[in-house]
Design a protein around this motif. Structure first.
Motif, PDB file in Angstrom:
ATOM      1  N   VAL A  65      -4.869   3.276  -0.080  1.00 54.28           N
ATOM      2  CA  VAL A  65      -5.290   4.197  -1.139  1.00 54.28           C
ATOM      3  C   VAL A  65      -6.746   3.930  -1.528  1.00 54.28           C
ATOM      4  CG1 VAL A  65      -4.823   4.987  -3.489  1.00 54.28           C
ATOM      5  CG2 VAL A  65      -2.918   4.437  -1.955  1.00 54.28           C
ATOM      6  N   LEU A  66      -7.103   2.652  -1.671  1.00 52.36           N
ATOM      7  CA  LEU A  66      -8.481   2.312  -2.030  1.00 52.36           C
ATOM      8  C   LEU A  66      -9.454   2.716  -0.934  1.00 52.36           C
ATOM      9  CD1 LEU A  66      -7.990  -1.191  -3.706  1.00 52.36           C
ATOM     10  CD2 LEU A  66      -8.210   1.041  -4.821  1.00 52.36           C
ATOM     11  N   ASN A  67      -9.062   2.548   0.310  1.00 48.39           N
ATOM     12  CA  ASN A  67      -9.937   2.973   1.410  1.00 48.39           C
ATOM     13  C   ASN A  67     -10.122   4.483   1.410  1.00 48.39           C
ATOM     14  OD1 ASN A  67     -10.550   0.438   2.478  1.00 48.39           O
ATOM     15  ND2 ASN A  67      -8.750   0.414   3.817  1.00 48.39           N
ATOM     16  N   PHE A 119       0.287   8.608   2.788  1.00 45.45           N
ATOM     17  CA  PHE A 119       0.005   7.274   3.312  1.00 45.45           C
ATOM     18  C   PHE A 119       1.221   6.689   4.027  1.00 45.45           C
ATOM     19  CE2 PHE A 119      -2.709   7.942  -0.408  1.00 45.45           C
ATOM     20  CZ  PHE A 119      -3.959   7.716   0.146  1.00 45.45           C
ATOM     21  N   GLU A 120       0.956   5.740   4.912  1.00 46.80           N
ATOM     22  CA  GLU A 120       2.032   5.074   5.644  1.00 46.80           C
ATOM     23  C   GLU A 120       2.953   4.346   4.662  1.00 46.80           C
ATOM     24  OE1 GLU A 120       2.767   1.679   9.123  1.00 46.80           O
ATOM     25  OE2 GLU A 120       0.776   1.936   8.213  1.00 46.80           O
ATOM     26  N   TRP A 149      10.912  -4.332  -0.976  1.00 50.03           N
ATOM     27  CA  TRP A 149      10.142  -3.285  -1.643  1.00 50.03           C
ATOM     28  C   TRP A 149       9.622  -2.276  -0.629  1.00 50.03           C
ATOM     29  CZ3 TRP A 149      10.266  -3.190  -6.831  1.00 50.03           C
ATOM     30  CH2 TRP A 149      10.576  -4.386  -7.510  1.00 50.03           C
ATOM     31  N   THR A 150       9.711  -1.010  -0.981  1.00 47.54           N
ATOM     32  CA  THR A 150       9.198   0.075  -0.141  1.00 47.54           C
ATOM     33  C   THR A 150       8.097   0.796  -0.903  1.00 47.54           C
ATOM     34  OG1 THR A 150      11.322   0.389   0.975  1.00 47.54           O
ATOM     35  CG2 THR A 150       9.766   2.223   1.059  1.00 47.54           C
ATOM     36  N   GLY A 151       6.972   0.995  -0.235  1.00 44.02           N
ATOM     37  CA  GLY A 151       5.863   1.681  -0.868  1.00 44.02           C
ATOM     38  C   GLY A 151       4.725   1.877   0.105  1.00 44.02           C
ATOM     39  N   VAL A 152       3.526   2.082  -0.417  1.00 42.90           N
ATOM     40  CA  VAL A 152       2.334   2.218   0.410  1.00 42.90           C
ATOM     41  C   VAL A 152       1.392   1.076   0.074  1.00 42.90           C
ATOM     42  CG1 VAL A 152       2.609   4.720   0.477  1.00 42.90           C
ATOM     43  CG2 VAL A 152       1.071   3.707  -1.214  1.00 42.90           C
ATOM     44  N   ARG A 153       0.575   0.700   1.039  1.00 45.26           N
ATOM     45  CA  ARG A 153      -0.374  -0.378   0.811  1.00 45.26           C
ATOM     46  C   ARG A 153      -1.467   0.099  -0.146  1.00 45.26           C
ATOM     47  NH1 ARG A 153       0.571  -0.497   6.419  1.00 45.26           N
ATOM     48  NH2 ARG A 153       1.661  -2.388   7.135  1.00 45.26           N
ATOM     49  N   LEU A 154      -1.746  -0.713  -1.146  1.00 42.56           N
ATOM     50  CA  LEU A 154      -2.813  -0.364  -2.078  1.00 42.56           C
ATOM     51  C   LEU A 154      -4.133  -0.216  -1.344  1.00 42.56           C
ATOM     52  CD1 LEU A 154      -4.017   0.075  -4.887  1.00 42.56           C
ATOM     53  CD2 LEU A 154      -4.085  -2.422  -5.163  1.00 42.56           C
TER      54      LEU A 154
END
Length: 423
Positions: free
Chosen positions: A183-185, A137-138, A175-180
Motif C-alpha cells: 500500500v505504501l509503495n 493488493f495481493e 492473519w489474512t490481509g495485505v502487506r502494508l
C-alpha cells in the motif's frame, strides 16, 4: 451505526463473581489419572505454597465467544490467557488475550465498506475501503505472534505501574490481509518518509470527542517488513470486534500496541510520531540500567522494538498432582524471540542445577512462534518445579530474574516455572 459511533460495554457483564480458581475445562491435565489443582499466578523467588495459591486465585472473564481468561482490569478491559489455554499451534480467537486502551467500538454492519487512509510523506495519498484493499493488493495469510509490551510485568521487583501480566499476553493467530508495504509503495514514499503514526476508531475512556486512546508509530523499515499486515481476517473468519474488526494493523515481533485495532489512518512522517503512547516512559526502556524503584521521566530511554526471547509451558498446569511412582511426563509449549528465532529450549526439574534440551520446531513462517516438546523426569515422588527457558539465535537466553527495571514494566522475560506434586 457508522464507524464514528461507539459504545462502552458494561464491564460487569464480562467480569464475574468472586476471585475464584479456574477449574475443569480451563485446565489441561496430563492424563485421566491426573488431578489438576487450581491454576494460580507464578511466584518469583519464593516457594509455592497452598496459602499463596489461594490468595492468587484469579478473577475470570465471562464474555460471549471468549474463554475464561484472567481479568487484570475492567476500565479499560484487560484479560490474560493462562498458559494452559495456549496449547494450540494457532491461537483460536476465543483464547486470544484482550488489551483495550479505550472504549470498544460498536460492530459495523458492512465491514467491506470500512475506509482507511494513508497520508503524509507520500506522492499520492490513498483512501480505500477494505473491499478495495482486498481487490487491489495481493492477499496473504501468515501465522504471526502478537505480544503485549508489558508481558511479564509481574516479574519486576519493586512492582511497576500497569497491568500485572505474567506470561499470557501472547497469541499466534493466522492473519489474512495485505502487506502494508504494498500500500505504501502504491502511494509512493517521499525521500523524507521515515516513520509512521497509527490512528484507530476506539474512543478515549473519558468519552472526550477527538481524543485518541492510543496512537503509536514505528520506523518506516518495520512498516515495510513483508510480515507487517493490514489484516481483515483472523483464522479464516472475520476478526472479532473486540480484536479490532474490520481492519487492524499487525506488527509482529514488536510490542502489540503498534498493532492498531479498528484502523482508520496511517500517517507517514519525517519525524517520530508524537501520539498517545509515544515518548516519556511509554513503551520505552532504559538505555542504561537504572536503580529499581527510582523515578525517571524517560528522557534517556529508547522505544521498544523487537520483543525479548520468552517461552511458555502449555500442557501442564501450575499445581498439577501426578500419581505416585510417575517418573516421566511429556511436555510441550511455545517459544518466540521477536524479530529473531528460538534456537534452543531447556528444562530443569532440580532448580537449575542441570538442564535437559527439548526439541524446538521451526516456525511456520517468519514471526510465527515455535512449538517445543520433550520430557521431564523425576527421581522420586515429592514436590518439583519445572523450570523452562528459551535461547534465541543470537545466544541470548531468558534470565533468572527480570532485568532492566523500568517504571512501566516493559521487557521482563525471566525463566518461568510450574509446580507439580508427584504422589
Amino acid at each position: 451505526m457508522t464507524q464514528d459511533q461507539h459504545r462502552m460495554p458494561d464491564a460487569h457483564a464480562v467480569v464475574t463473581g468472586r476471585r475464584g480458581a479456574m477449574t475443569g475445562t480451563s485446565l489441561m491435565t496430563l492424563g485421566a489419572t491426573m488431578v489438576a489443582a487450581p491454576l494460580v499466578a507464578k511466584l518469583v523467588g519464593e516457594s509455592i505454597t497452598p496459602a499463596a495459591a489461594q490468595a492468587a486465585a484469579p478473577e475470570t472473564l465471562r464474555m460471549q465467544g471468549k474463554a475464561p481468561l484472567v481479568v487484570l482490569g475492567d476500565r479499560p478491559l484487560v484479560a490474560e490467557t493462562p498458559e494452559t489455554l495456549l496449547d494450540d499451534a494457532v491461537t483460536p480467537a476465543e483464547k486470544m488475550f484482550i488489551r483495550m486502551n479505550g472504549r470498544i467500538p460498536e460492530p459495523v454492519a458492512d465491514p467491506g465498506a470500512w475506509r482507511f487512509r494513508v497520508e503524509g510523506e507520500l506522492n499520492a495519498p490513498l483512501e480505500l475501503s477494505v473491499a478495495e484493499l482486498q481487490a487491489r493488493f495481493e492477499v496473504v495469510t501468515l501465522q504471526l505472534q502478537m505480544e503485549c509490551g508489558g508481558n511479564g510485568r509481574a516479574q519486576f521487583q519493586p512492582q511497576t505501574r500497569g497491568n500485572q501480566w505474567t506470561s499470557g499476553a501472547i497469541s499466534n493467530a493466522e492473519w489474512t490481509g495485505v502487506r502494508l508495504r504494498d500500500v505504501l509503495n502504491a502511494a509512493g514514499l517521499k525521500p523524507g518518509a521515515a516513520f509512521t503514526g497509527h490512528v484507530g476508531a476506539d474512543p478515549h475512556l473519558s468519552g472526550e470527542a477527538g481524543r485518541l486512546s492510543i496512537s503509536r508509530g514505528m520506523p518506516i523499515a518495520k512498516a515495510m517488513d513483508e510480515t507487517t499486515l493490514l489484516a481483515f481476517r483472523m483464522n479464516g473468519a472475520a476478526i472479532p470486534n473486540v480484536h479490532g474488526a474490520p481492519l487492524r494493523l499487525i506488527v509482529p515481533g514488536w510490542p502489540g500496541s503498534l498493532s492498531q485495532k479498528w484502523l482508520t489512518k496511517i500517517l507517514v512522517r519525517a519525524t517520530p510520531h508524537d501520539g498517545a503512547g509515544m515518548g516519556g516512559t511509554s513503551y520505552r526502556v532504559p538505555v542504561r540500567p537504572i536503580v529499581p524503584g527510582s523515578e525517571n521521566n524517560g528522557r534517556d530511554f529508547a522505544d521498544m522494538t523487537s520483543m525479548p526471547v520468552r517461552s511458555i509451558l502449555t500442557n501442564v498446569a501450575h499445581g498439577t498432582r501426578l500419581p505416585a511412582g510417575m517418573r516421566e511426563i511429556d511436555l510441550r509449549g511455545a517459544a518466540w524471540a521477536g524479530d529473531d528465532t528460538v534456537s534452543a529450549l531447556h528444562v530443569s526439574v532440580d532448580y537449575g542445577a542441570s538442564w535437559q534440551a527439548m526439541q524446538v520446531a521451526a516456525p511456520a513462517n517468519r514471526h510465527a512462534w515455535q512449538r517445543w516438546t520433550g520430557k521431564a523426569r523425576f527421581a522420586s515422588d515429592g514436590y518439583f518445579e519445572i523450570w523452562y527457558r528459551a535461547t534465541d539465535d543470537k545466544g541470548r537466553m531468558q534470565p533468572h530474574a527480570a532485568a532492566n527495571w523500568n517504571p512501566q514494566g516493559y521487557g521482563a522475560n525471566a525463566i518461568s516455572r510450574v509446580a507439580v506434586l508427584v504422589g
